[in-house]
Motif scaffolding. Structure first.
Motif, PDB file in Angstrom:
ATOM      1  N   UNK A 132      21.777 -12.127 -21.780  1.00 11.72           N
ATOM      2  CA  UNK A 132      20.423 -12.210 -22.335  1.00 11.72           C
ATOM      3  C   UNK A 132      19.522 -12.993 -21.373  1.00 11.72           C
ATOM      4  N   UNK A 133      19.208 -12.430 -20.219  1.00 16.30           N
ATOM      5  CA  UNK A 133      18.470 -13.171 -19.187  1.00 16.30           C
ATOM      6  C   UNK A 133      17.070 -13.611 -19.598  1.00 16.30           C
ATOM      7  N   UNK A 134      16.461 -12.925 -20.538  1.00 17.87           N
ATOM      8  CA  UNK A 134      15.083 -13.263 -20.910  1.00 17.87           C
ATOM      9  C   UNK A 134      15.001 -14.293 -22.031  1.00 17.87           C
ATOM     10  N   UNK A 135      16.141 -14.660 -22.596  1.00 21.72           N
ATOM     11  CA  UNK A 135      16.132 -15.570 -23.738  1.00 21.72           C
ATOM     12  C   UNK A 135      16.343 -17.018 -23.284  1.00 21.72           C
ATOM     13  N   UNK A 136      15.800 -17.958 -24.058  1.00 21.42           N
ATOM     14  CA  UNK A 136      15.911 -19.377 -23.723  1.00 21.42           C
ATOM     15  C   UNK A 136      17.178 -19.961 -24.325  1.00 21.42           C
ATOM     16  N   UNK A 137      17.774 -20.895 -23.596  1.00 20.18           N
ATOM     17  CA  UNK A 137      18.939 -21.630 -24.078  1.00 20.18           C
ATOM     18  C   UNK A 137      18.588 -23.115 -24.136  1.00 20.18           C
ATOM     19  N   UNK A 138      18.779 -23.685 -25.314  1.00 25.03           N
ATOM     20  CA  UNK A 138      18.594 -25.122 -25.522  1.00 25.03           C
ATOM     21  C   UNK A 138      19.952 -25.746 -25.792  1.00 25.03           C
ATOM     22  N   UNK A 341       8.621 -14.764 -33.383  1.00 23.42           N
ATOM     23  CA  UNK A 341       9.931 -14.585 -32.751  1.00 23.42           C
ATOM     24  C   UNK A 341       9.903 -14.773 -31.230  1.00 23.42           C
ATOM     25  N   UNK A 342       8.763 -15.085 -30.655  1.00 22.77           N
ATOM     26  CA  UNK A 342       8.701 -15.234 -29.204  1.00 22.77           C
ATOM     27  C   UNK A 342       9.453 -16.487 -28.751  1.00 22.77           C
ATOM     28  N   UNK A 343       9.667 -16.615 -27.440  1.00 23.23           N
ATOM     29  CA  UNK A 343      10.438 -17.741 -26.905  1.00 23.23           C
ATOM     30  C   UNK A 343       9.799 -19.084 -27.263  1.00 23.23           C
ATOM     31  N   UNK A 344       8.497 -19.118 -27.255  1.00 23.77           N
ATOM     32  CA  UNK A 344       7.809 -20.354 -27.618  1.00 23.77           C
ATOM     33  C   UNK A 344       8.085 -21.494 -26.671  1.00 23.77           C
ATOM     34  N   UNK A 345       7.932 -21.240 -25.376  1.00 21.28           N
ATOM     35  CA  UNK A 345       8.126 -22.312 -24.391  1.00 21.28           C
ATOM     36  C   UNK A 345       7.026 -23.347 -24.486  1.00 21.28           C
ATOM     37  N   UNK A 346       7.344 -24.537 -24.016  1.00 19.42           N
ATOM     38  CA  UNK A 346       6.340 -25.599 -23.953  1.00 19.42           C
ATOM     39  C   UNK A 346       5.335 -25.258 -22.860  1.00 19.42           C
ATOM     40  N   UNK A 347       4.079 -25.278 -23.212  1.00 16.63           N
ATOM     41  CA  UNK A 347       3.018 -24.963 -22.257  1.00 16.63           C
ATOM     42  C   UNK A 347       2.141 -26.194 -22.039  1.00 16.63           C
ATOM     43  N   UNK A 348       2.133 -26.689 -20.839  1.00 13.73           N
ATOM     44  CA  UNK A 348       1.340 -27.894 -20.532  1.00 13.73           C
ATOM     45  C   UNK A 348      -0.145 -27.568 -20.607  1.00 13.73           C
TER      46      UNK A 348
END
Length: 348
Positions: A132-138, A341-348
């Motif tokens: 799953x290359x496009x998904x985020x891992x925490x 459902x989007x990745x929701x990355x932190x955006x500065x």
């Protein structure tokens, strides 16, 4: 009331640092003022994220832990705790289920399990990223060495959650064994940021020994750290720990801290924690209405999830993950929100 609060809240917007007295004043407000602050926090959340609430797939990978933190039901000395650890294959099965449901972030959480080494975790993360290359891992698996964190970052970990718990060294020593220190916890957080992780911190509200001084120190530490994620929830006692008979933390105070965090860190990713939902039926909704914008549905198989007993009566669902999401969507719709459902990355 409103003019005085507006002046205090204005100190949270844009200033390089917030004076200690401002935090003290904001922590002492009454119910009407808290409601007003929650409304302001909601507006800030909507201005930055709209009405969508990000969802993360929570996978609790191990209930084994080498540490003896006094508040945690997974502490090594708790003979009543039921131990398990998920295999690489089981974790990948959970990720497959999460992906089929539309999740774009996987959160792997567990104790500091000596069998789940940095190398093992890196191998698991590489396998997830290959599929799953496009998904985020925490990851949320406690303190590691500088080299361990670097290895995990190289493996593809996007985010790391490590609550500082309390910024006061003296208070920290009341909550943890002597082998652990607030200094090292802060060092870990510094390294995580330096390595480029989207770094999360936070604290429990209502811990034994916690007062206004400790909460002010926590807020001032977050102000210095400027985390991408902030996890705040009420303390809940756990059977088999030295704090088993202590009172749980106050939900309203936890919600106030969520609102203040949102007002100070408008772009932060702030979850409505499971602890909130455990202490009150509408805890998730109240967290969102106080300024949170993330929910982490638990997709750990229920046979394991029921044994991830970091505190008593932890809320989990025996129902299928799809049913959980349908229920969550209905709850969010009732407060004019929806699942994002989007990745929701932190955006500065």
């Amino acid at each position: 009331m409103e003019n005085g609060l507006r002046e205090l809240v204005s100190c949270l917007s844009g200033a390089e640092s917030v004076p200690e007295q401002v935090w003290r004043s904001l922590l002492s407000v009454g119910k009407d003022e808290r409601d007003w602050l929650a409304a302001m926090a909601r507006k800030v959340t909507e201005d930055n994220f709209g009405k969508g609430v990000y969802v993360r797939a929570l996978i609790e990978i191990s209930s084994c832990c080498r540490n003896n933190c006094l508040y945690c039901g997974l502490r090594a000395a708790n003979k009543d705790a039921v131990r398990y650890r998920l295999s690489k294959e089981q974790i990948l099965e959970c990720c497959a289920k999460a992906a089929s449901l539309g999740f774009n972030t996987f959160v792997l959480q567990g104790g500091e399990d000596v069998m789940q080494t940095d190398e093992w975790l890196a191998d698991v993360v590489k396998a997830i990223k290959a599929e799953y290359p496009s998904k985020a891992v925490t990851l949320s698996v406690g303190e590691r060495s500088d080299a361990g964190f670097a290895m995990l970052r190289s493996a593809g970990v996007d985010r790391y959650l490590l609550r500082h718990e309390t910024a006061c060294e003296k208070h920290y020593s009341l909550l943890h064994p002597s082998a652990m220190s607030a200094e090292n916890r802060k060092h870990c957080l510094h390294v995580l940021k330096q390595l480029g992780f989207q770094t999360g911190s936070g604290m429990m509200i209502g811990l034994p020994g916690q007062g206004v001084d400790e909460l002010v120190a926590d807020l001032m530490y977050l102000d210095m750290l400027k985390p991408a994620m902030i996890g705040i929830g009420p303390f809940i006692p756990a059977t088999g720990t030295p704090f088993a008979k202590e009172k749980p933390g106050d939900v309203d105070t936890a919600l106030l801290l969520v609102s203040l965090s949102r007002l100070r860190f408008p772009k932060a990713l702030i979850p409505a924690t499971t602890a909130l939902a455990t202490l009150c039926e509408d805890g998730t909704e109240r967290g969102i209405l106080a300024g949170a914008n993330v929910v982490m549905p638990n997709i750990t198989p229920s046979a394991f999830a029921r044994n991830y007993t970091i505190y008593d009566n932890k809320k989990y669902h025996d129902s299928e993950s799809a049913e959980q999401l349908e229920l969550l969507e209905r709850k969010l719709n009732a407060i004019d929100r929806f699942i994002d459902y989007s990745r929701g990355d932190y955006m500065i």
